[in-house]
Design an enzyme around this catalytic site. Structure first.
Site, PDB file in Angstrom:
ATOM      1  N   SER A 190       1.316  -1.048  -0.376  1.00 52.36           N
ATOM      2  CA  SER A 190       0.008  -0.517  -0.056  1.00 52.36           C
ATOM      3  C   SER A 190       1.108   1.440  -0.129  1.00 52.36           C
ATOM      4  O   SER A 190       1.879   1.128   0.586  1.00 52.36           O
ATOM      5  CB  SER A 190      -0.549   0.000   0.923  1.00 52.36           C
ATOM      6  OG  SER A 190      -1.073   1.447   1.625  1.00 52.36           O
ATOM      7  N   TYR A 209      -3.054   4.526  11.911  1.00 55.50           N
ATOM      8  CA  TYR A 209      -2.896   2.993  11.100  1.00 55.50           C
ATOM      9  C   TYR A 209      -1.975   2.382  11.375  1.00 55.50           C
ATOM     10  O   TYR A 209      -1.275   1.829  10.476  1.00 55.50           O
ATOM     11  CB  TYR A 209      -2.700   3.723   9.681  1.00 55.50           C
ATOM     12  CG  TYR A 209      -4.349   3.901   9.606  1.00 55.50           C
ATOM     13  CD1 TYR A 209      -4.967   3.125   8.654  1.00 55.50           C
ATOM     14  CD2 TYR A 209      -5.336   4.751   9.374  1.00 55.50           C
ATOM     15  CE1 TYR A 209      -6.713   2.993   8.806  1.00 55.50           C
ATOM     16  CE2 TYR A 209      -6.184   4.755   9.308  1.00 55.50           C
ATOM     17  CZ  TYR A 209      -7.252   3.853   8.164  1.00 55.50           C
ATOM     18  OH  TYR A 209      -8.866   4.084   8.032  1.00 55.50           O
ATOM     19  N   LYS A 225       2.605  -2.561   6.222  1.00 54.79           N
ATOM     20  CA  LYS A 225       2.516  -2.725   4.598  1.00 54.79           C
ATOM     21  C   LYS A 225       4.371  -2.450   4.201  1.00 54.79           C
ATOM     22  O   LYS A 225       4.419  -3.134   3.273  1.00 54.79           O
ATOM     23  CB  LYS A 225       1.459  -2.029   3.706  1.00 54.79           C
ATOM     24  CG  LYS A 225       0.152  -1.649   4.081  1.00 54.79           C
ATOM     25  CD  LYS A 225      -0.183  -3.506   3.529  1.00 54.79           C
ATOM     26  CE  LYS A 225      -1.521  -3.678   3.179  1.00 54.79           C
ATOM     27  NZ  LYS A 225      -1.908  -4.907   2.633  1.00 54.79           N
TER      28      LYS A 225
HETATM   29  N1  LIG Z   1      -8.397  -0.637  -1.430  1.00 58.35           N
HETATM   30  C1  LIG Z   1      -7.509   0.058  -1.202  1.00 58.35           C
HETATM   31  O1  LIG Z   1      -7.869   1.542  -0.913  1.00 58.35           O
HETATM   32  C2  LIG Z   1      -6.520  -0.580  -1.036  1.00 58.35           C
HETATM   33  C3  LIG Z   1      -5.792   0.882  -0.633  1.00 58.35           C
HETATM   34  C4  LIG Z   1      -4.276  -0.283  -0.633  1.00 58.35           C
HETATM   35  C5  LIG Z   1      -4.004  -1.526  -0.973  1.00 58.35           C
HETATM   36  N2  LIG Z   1      -4.504  -2.832  -0.240  1.00 58.35           N
HETATM   37  C6  LIG Z   1      -4.857  -3.435  -0.225  1.00 58.35           C
HETATM   38  O2  LIG Z   1      -5.401  -4.441  -1.054  1.00 58.35           O
HETATM   39  C7  LIG Z   1      -5.610  -5.131  -0.018  1.00 58.35           C
HETATM   40  C8  LIG Z   1      -7.290  -6.072  -1.019  1.00 58.35           C
HETATM   41  O3  LIG Z   1      -8.262  -4.531  -0.254  1.00 58.35           O
HETATM   42  P1  LIG Z   1      -9.162  -5.213  -1.145  1.00 58.35           P
HETATM   43  O4  LIG Z   1      -9.755  -3.107  -1.111  1.00 58.35           O
HETATM   44  O5  LIG Z   1      -9.582  -5.373  -2.364  1.00 58.35           O
HETATM   45  O6  LIG Z   1      -9.982  -4.938   0.506  1.00 58.35           O
HETATM   46  P2  LIG Z   1     -11.324  -5.966   0.431  1.00 58.35           P
HETATM   47  O7  LIG Z   1     -12.286  -6.142   1.531  1.00 58.35           O
HETATM   48  O8  LIG Z   1     -12.440  -5.662  -0.692  1.00 58.35           O
HETATM   49  O9  LIG Z   1     -10.824  -7.310  -0.093  1.00 58.35           O
HETATM   50  C9  LIG Z   1     -10.050  -8.469   0.520  1.00 58.35           C
HETATM   51  C10 LIG Z   1     -10.234  -9.729   0.829  1.00 58.35           C
HETATM   52  O10 LIG Z   1      -9.494 -10.627   1.886  1.00 58.35           O
HETATM   53  C11 LIG Z   1     -10.447 -11.954   2.413  1.00 58.35           C
HETATM   54  N3  LIG Z   1      -9.729 -12.011   3.442  1.00 58.35           N
HETATM   55  C12 LIG Z   1      -9.692 -10.960   4.513  1.00 58.35           C
HETATM   56  N4  LIG Z   1      -9.041 -11.407   5.613  1.00 58.35           N
HETATM   57  C13 LIG Z   1      -8.771 -12.838   5.258  1.00 58.35           C
HETATM   58  C14 LIG Z   1      -7.945 -14.400   5.441  1.00 58.35           C
HETATM   59  N5  LIG Z   1      -7.275 -14.336   7.053  1.00 58.35           N
HETATM   60  N6  LIG Z   1      -7.834 -15.152   4.695  1.00 58.35           N
HETATM   61  C15 LIG Z   1      -8.170 -15.542   3.668  1.00 58.35           C
HETATM   62  N7  LIG Z   1      -8.598 -14.678   3.072  1.00 58.35           N
HETATM   63  C16 LIG Z   1      -9.054 -13.108   3.952  1.00 58.35           C
HETATM   64  C17 LIG Z   1     -11.503 -10.684   2.806  1.00 58.35           C
HETATM   65  O11 LIG Z   1     -12.810 -11.976   2.811  1.00 58.35           O
HETATM   66  C18 LIG Z   1     -11.285  -9.714   0.877  1.00 58.35           C
HETATM   67  O12 LIG Z   1     -12.269 -10.846   0.530  1.00 58.35           O
HETATM   68  C19 LIG Z   1      -5.329  -5.409   1.215  1.00 58.35           C
HETATM   69  O13 LIG Z   1      -4.381  -6.273   1.218  1.00 58.35           O
HETATM   70  C20 LIG Z   1      -5.387  -3.884   0.930  1.00 58.35           C
HETATM   71  O14 LIG Z   1      -4.505  -3.938   2.654  1.00 58.35           O
HETATM   72  C21 LIG Z   1      -6.048  -1.885  -0.694  1.00 58.35           C
END
Ligand SMILES: NC(=O)c1ccc[n+]([C@@H]2O[C@H](COP(=O)([O-])OP(=O)(O)OC[C@H]3O[C@@H](n4cnc5c(N)ncnc54)[C@H](O)[C@@H]3O)[C@@H](O)[C@H]2O)c1
Length: 257
Positions: A141, A151, A158
């Site tokens: 991230s 955070y 991250k």
């Molecule tokens: N959305 C953003 O703005 C953003 C920005 C930077 C980084 N990220 C990173 O991207 C990744 C995906 O995020 P997203 O926004 O798609 O989130 P999201 O919540 O839409 O999806 C996350 C998925 O991970 C699954 N999950 C959670 N805990 C788990 C576990 N213990 N075992 C297996 N699966 C598990 C959830 O059920 C969900 O399906 C994350 O690592 C997040 O930190 C997101």
């Protein structure tokens, strides 16, 4: 950029960036392992891929749990015979000040976000080494590069992902296994929506966050999926150990400006 017939595990593929990535890679002919804790999300992604003519298998997995990860990788190899790619995407976030955070909360964020990268990589690497090739993509991230108040656990997880990505690249380069991280900015997913919903004035914040980006929009799961596709593919065969910022230019701005 062919990923045809290559087996790729995508963790957290039941939603958001993980689902977008799984669907894009499947549309290119990759065989996808949906490693997801949420049964409904995992099944929905499976159905979307299969109904579009792709190949996928859903294995319910808790990426923070050693035994669950071991069984997932064993089942993936039993089903498809090999592993080419691993996208460590599953993640959770928590907004809480460090001074009042519980140990349980700190450990939960670090386990799901960072320990998972260790567990899934450790389980998959022997199979990649056997094949003499492999590509690991860790979803970090912009929080790896900047401080965000309230955070600390997420930021630490991250930053840890970017650091461990370099070590995985060093240890596995001689086996032709590459490891790279992606640092997304703000991406419209369930995680983003829940953060936005918790803001005092979500509509105002929604407008402001668009303006933070020189490209004047937040990202979509497809924006990140395309970067994953590139780094996974042979087009990136001499790229390893990096973290690629994919954020619509947000990090180019000094926030005091
Ligand atoms: N959305 C953003 O703005 C953003 C920005 C930077 C980084 N990220 C990173 O991207 C990744 C995906 O995020 P997203 O926004 O798609 O989130 P999201 O919540 O839409 O999806 C996350 C998925 O991970 C699954 N999950 C959670 N805990 C788990 C576990 N213990 N075992 C297996 N699966 C598990 C959830 O059920 C969900 O399906 C994350 O690592 C997040 O930190 C997101």
């Amino acid at each position: 950029m062919s990923l045809k017939e290559r087996v790729v595990i995508v963790t957290g593929a039941g939603s958001g960036i993980g689902r977008g990535t799984a669907e894009l890679l499947a549309s290119e002919g990759a065989k996808i392992v949906i490693a997801e804790i949420n049964q409904t999300g995992g099944m929905d992604t499976l159905e979307a891929i299969v109904s579009a003519g792709g190949t996928a298998k859903f294995i319910q997995t808790n990426v923070a749990d050693e035994q669950s990860v071991r069984l997932m990788v064993e089942a993936a190899v039993a089903c498809y015979g090999s592993i080419y790619g691993l996208v460590n995407n599953a993640g959770i976030e928590l907004e809480a000040e460090l001074s009042s955070m519980t140990v349980a909360d700190w450990d939960r964020i670090l386990s799901v976000n960072l320990r998972s990268v260790f567990l899934c990589s450790r389980a998959a690497i022997p199979h990649m080494r056997r094949e003499g090739r492999g590509s690991i993509i860790n979803i970090a991230s912009v929080h790896a590069n900047f401080g965000f108040e309230r955070y600390s656990a997420y930021d630490a997880s991250k930053g840890g992902i970017v650091a461990v990505t370099r070590t995985i690249a060093l240890e596995n380069g001689p086996y032709q296994i590459r490891a790279n991280a992606i640092c997304p900015g703000y991406i419209d997913t369930a995680m983003w929506a829940s953060w936005l919903g918790a803001q005092p004035d979500p509509e105002k914040t929604e407008r402001e966050t668009r303006q933070w980006h020189p490209l004047r929009r937040r990202g979509t799961p497809l924006d990140i999926a395309r970067a994953v596709r590139f780094l996974l593919s042979d087009e990136a065969e001499w790229i390893t150990g990096i973290s690629l910022v994919v954020d619509g230019g947000m990090s180019a701005r000094f926030f005091g400006s």
